[in-house]
Design a protein around this motif. Structure first.
Motif, PDB file in Angstrom:
ATOM      1  N   ALA A 184       0.982  -1.034  -0.283  1.00 52.66           N
ATOM      2  CA  ALA A 184      -0.060   0.246  -0.345  1.00 52.66           C
ATOM      3  C   ALA A 184       1.320   1.166   0.410  1.00 52.66           C
ATOM      4  N   LYS A 185       2.323   1.068   0.865  1.00 54.55           N
ATOM      5  CA  LYS A 185       2.467   2.666   1.147  1.00 54.55           C
ATOM      6  C   LYS A 185       3.394   2.387  -0.224  1.00 54.55           C
ATOM      7  N   ALA A 186       3.728   1.451  -0.885  1.00 52.32           N
ATOM      8  CA  ALA A 186       4.583   2.064  -2.053  1.00 52.32           C
ATOM      9  C   ALA A 186       3.917   2.376  -3.663  1.00 52.32           C
ATOM     10  N   VAL A 187       2.836   2.145  -3.452  1.00 57.96           N
ATOM     11  CA  VAL A 187       1.216   2.541  -4.392  1.00 57.96           C
ATOM     12  C   VAL A 187       0.581   4.068  -3.539  1.00 57.96           C
ATOM     13  N   MET A 188       0.949   4.649  -2.661  1.00 54.19           N
ATOM     14  CA  MET A 188       0.891   5.800  -2.105  1.00 54.19           C
ATOM     15  C   MET A 188       2.010   6.691  -1.944  1.00 54.19           C
ATOM     16  N   ALA A 189       3.375   6.077  -1.779  1.00 52.40           N
ATOM     17  CA  ALA A 189       4.347   7.186  -2.022  1.00 52.40           C
ATOM     18  C   ALA A 189       4.969   7.423  -3.857  1.00 52.40           C
ATOM     19  N   LYS A 190       3.465   7.116  -4.868  1.00 54.73           N
ATOM     20  CA  LYS A 190       3.343   7.723  -6.263  1.00 54.73           C
ATOM     21  C   LYS A 190       2.499   8.364  -6.916  1.00 54.73           C
ATOM     22  N   VAL A 196     -13.404  -6.302   5.075  1.00 51.69           N
ATOM     23  CA  VAL A 196     -14.562  -6.431   4.813  1.00 51.69           C
ATOM     24  C   VAL A 196     -14.882  -7.132   3.247  1.00 51.69           C
ATOM     25  N   SER A 197     -15.456  -7.112   2.365  1.00 48.27           N
ATOM     26  CA  SER A 197     -15.172  -7.811   1.086  1.00 48.27           C
ATOM     27  C   SER A 197     -17.208  -7.879   0.952  1.00 48.27           C
ATOM     28  N   VAL A 242      -9.581   0.488  15.109  1.00 53.69           N
ATOM     29  CA  VAL A 242      -9.214   2.321  13.616  1.00 53.69           C
ATOM     30  C   VAL A 242      -9.583   1.236  12.689  1.00 53.69           C
ATOM     31  N   TRP A 243     -10.290   2.175  11.712  1.00 56.30           N
ATOM     32  CA  TRP A 243     -11.025   1.977  10.276  1.00 56.30           C
ATOM     33  C   TRP A 243      -9.556   2.154   9.410  1.00 56.30           C
ATOM     34  N   VAL A 244      -8.864   1.863   8.856  1.00 53.76           N
ATOM     35  CA  VAL A 244      -7.806   2.461   8.477  1.00 53.76           C
ATOM     36  C   VAL A 244      -8.205   2.453   6.544  1.00 53.76           C
ATOM     37  N   GLY A 245      -9.087   3.588   6.287  1.00 57.12           N
ATOM     38  CA  GLY A 245      -9.329   4.350   4.507  1.00 57.12           C
ATOM     39  C   GLY A 245      -7.856   4.010   4.071  1.00 57.12           C
ATOM     40  N   LEU A 246      -6.403   3.880   4.360  1.00 56.88           N
ATOM     41  CA  LEU A 246      -5.050   3.345   3.958  1.00 56.88           C
ATOM     42  C   LEU A 246      -5.322   2.770   3.399  1.00 56.88           C
ATOM     43  N   LEU A 247      -5.950   1.567   3.497  1.00 63.12           N
ATOM     44  CA  LEU A 247      -5.621   0.104   3.173  1.00 63.12           C
ATOM     45  C   LEU A 247      -6.253  -0.037   1.620  1.00 63.12           C
ATOM     46  N   ARG A 248      -7.365   0.818   1.598  1.00 62.06           N
ATOM     47  CA  ARG A 248      -7.307   1.332  -0.082  1.00 62.06           C
ATOM     48  C   ARG A 248      -6.671   1.002  -1.090  1.00 62.06           C
ATOM     49  N   PHE A 249      -5.406   1.507  -0.848  1.00 64.68           N
ATOM     50  CA  PHE A 249      -4.127   1.402  -1.197  1.00 64.68           C
ATOM     51  C   PHE A 249      -3.165   0.079  -2.096  1.00 64.68           C
ATOM     52  N   TYR A 250      -3.580  -0.611  -0.422  1.00 62.67           N
ATOM     53  CA  TYR A 250      -3.434  -2.091  -1.190  1.00 62.67           C
ATOM     54  C   TYR A 250      -5.248  -2.905  -1.453  1.00 62.67           C
ATOM     55  N   LEU A 251      -6.180  -2.966  -1.065  1.00 66.10           N
ATOM     56  CA  LEU A 251      -7.177  -3.118  -1.465  1.00 66.10           C
ATOM     57  C   LEU A 251      -7.726  -3.188  -3.184  1.00 66.10           C
ATOM     58  N   THR A 252      -6.998  -2.900  -3.352  1.00 66.57           N
ATOM     59  CA  THR A 252      -7.592  -1.943  -4.681  1.00 66.57           C
ATOM     60  C   THR A 252      -6.414  -2.843  -5.854  1.00 66.57           C
ATOM     61  N   LEU A 253      -5.746  -2.732  -5.264  1.00 63.00           N
ATOM     62  CA  LEU A 253      -4.391  -3.725  -6.031  1.00 63.00           C
ATOM     63  C   LEU A 253      -5.025  -5.209  -6.949  1.00 63.00           C
ATOM     64  N   GLU A 254      -4.883  -5.312  -7.899  1.00 57.77           N
ATOM     65  CA  GLU A 254      -4.899  -7.188  -8.375  1.00 57.77           C
ATOM     66  C   GLU A 254      -4.978  -8.095  -7.862  1.00 57.77           C
ATOM     67  N   GLU A 255      -3.832  -8.060  -7.086  1.00 61.44           N
ATOM     68  CA  GLU A 255      -3.363  -9.334  -6.031  1.00 61.44           C
ATOM     69  C   GLU A 255      -4.355  -9.544  -4.992  1.00 61.44           C
ATOM     70  N   ALA A 256      -5.296  -8.870  -4.602  1.00 59.64           N
ATOM     71  CA  ALA A 256      -5.680  -8.255  -3.405  1.00 59.64           C
ATOM     72  C   ALA A 256      -6.318  -9.334  -3.296  1.00 59.64           C
ATOM     73  N   PRO A 257      -7.756  -9.527  -3.370  1.00 64.64           N
ATOM     74  CA  PRO A 257      -8.629 -11.019  -3.343  1.00 64.64           C
ATOM     75  C   PRO A 257      -8.202 -12.498  -3.273  1.00 64.64           C
ATOM     76  N   LEU A 278     -10.074 -14.189  -1.126  1.00 61.88           N
ATOM     77  CA  LEU A 278     -11.610 -14.036  -1.413  1.00 61.88           C
ATOM     78  C   LEU A 278     -12.452 -15.065  -2.071  1.00 61.88           C
ATOM     79  N   PRO A 279     -13.789 -15.683  -1.874  1.00 65.93           N
ATOM     80  CA  PRO A 279     -14.649 -16.213  -3.002  1.00 65.93           C
ATOM     81  C   PRO A 279     -14.604 -15.412  -4.565  1.00 65.93           C
ATOM     82  N   GLU A 280     -14.717 -16.395  -5.349  1.00 65.56           N
ATOM     83  CA  GLU A 280     -15.242 -15.702  -6.408  1.00 65.56           C
ATOM     84  C   GLU A 280     -15.976 -14.501  -6.770  1.00 65.56           C
ATOM     85  N   GLY A 281     -16.342 -13.768  -7.750  1.00 67.06           N
ATOM     86  CA  GLY A 281     -17.377 -12.863  -7.581  1.00 67.06           C
ATOM     87  C   GLY A 281     -17.298 -11.328  -6.264  1.00 67.06           C
TER      88      GLY A 281
END
Length: 183
Positions: free
Chosen positions: A64-70, A97-98, A129-144, A149-152
């Protein structure tokens, strides 16, 4: 004042944790609270991933931090470039939560589940703590796949959970001028 209102008013975002892992009974109650959140048409479109593997939590942080740094946003870029900053504050548990991609209330339903879990944790003496910055990881193609995560399903929100490693901070002042009555 009733216990629910007391819990809501006393919950704070915890950003320092001990190494002590959550008891399974407490974790089960937190997850049950998430499952009892309201949903559009009772769709219950969620999936909960409990991450207690420190290596994966650290990997989520690093990626996540690698994405954020850009980022073009100076604040996000600064946080992403800070080697001492850990997105989940070294908490022993992270819950993601997915939601089902095609569900009617994807964001709303998964937000309600997360809030229920944060309040349940507070009622059990567990910090979160709800970590909004985790979205930078959660949106990566590899995250699911990494979150198994189950399909879909798509990862939506993440929060850190653990026992507070410091005193509870007082609530910041709330703006009382945010209500309009139409009677």
């Amino acid at each position: 004042m009733n216990d629910v209102i007391k819990t809501i008013l006393s919950r704070r975002s915890v950003r320092a944790y001990t190494d002590r892992q959550l008891a399974q009974e407490d974790l089960d109650l937190i997850l049950e609270a998430g499952r009892y959140a309201p949903t559009a048409h009772n769709g219950q479109p969620w999936h909960f991933t409990v991450v207690q593997d420190k290596a994966l939590i650290d990997e989520m942080n690093v990626k996540a931090k690698a994405v954020m740094a850009k980022s073009d946003n100076a604040w996000v870029k600064g946080v992403g470039s800070d080697p001492s900053f850990h997105l989940t504050y070294n908490a022993p548990t992270v819950i993601v939560v997915s939601g089902k991609k095609d569900s009617m209330g994807l964001d709303t339903d998964t937000c309600a589940a997360m809030e229920n879990m944060l309040l349940a944790a507070e009622s059990l003496g567990i910090g979160s703590v709800w970590v909004g910055l985790l979205r930078f990881y959660l949106t990566l193609e590899e995250a699911p796949a990494s979150l198994r995560l189950p399909e879909g399903y798509v990862p939506m929100h993440g929060a850190a959970f653990g026992y507070a490693g410091g005193p509870k901070l007082p609530a910041p002042a709330r703006n009382p001028d945010v209500v309009t009555y139409i009677r």
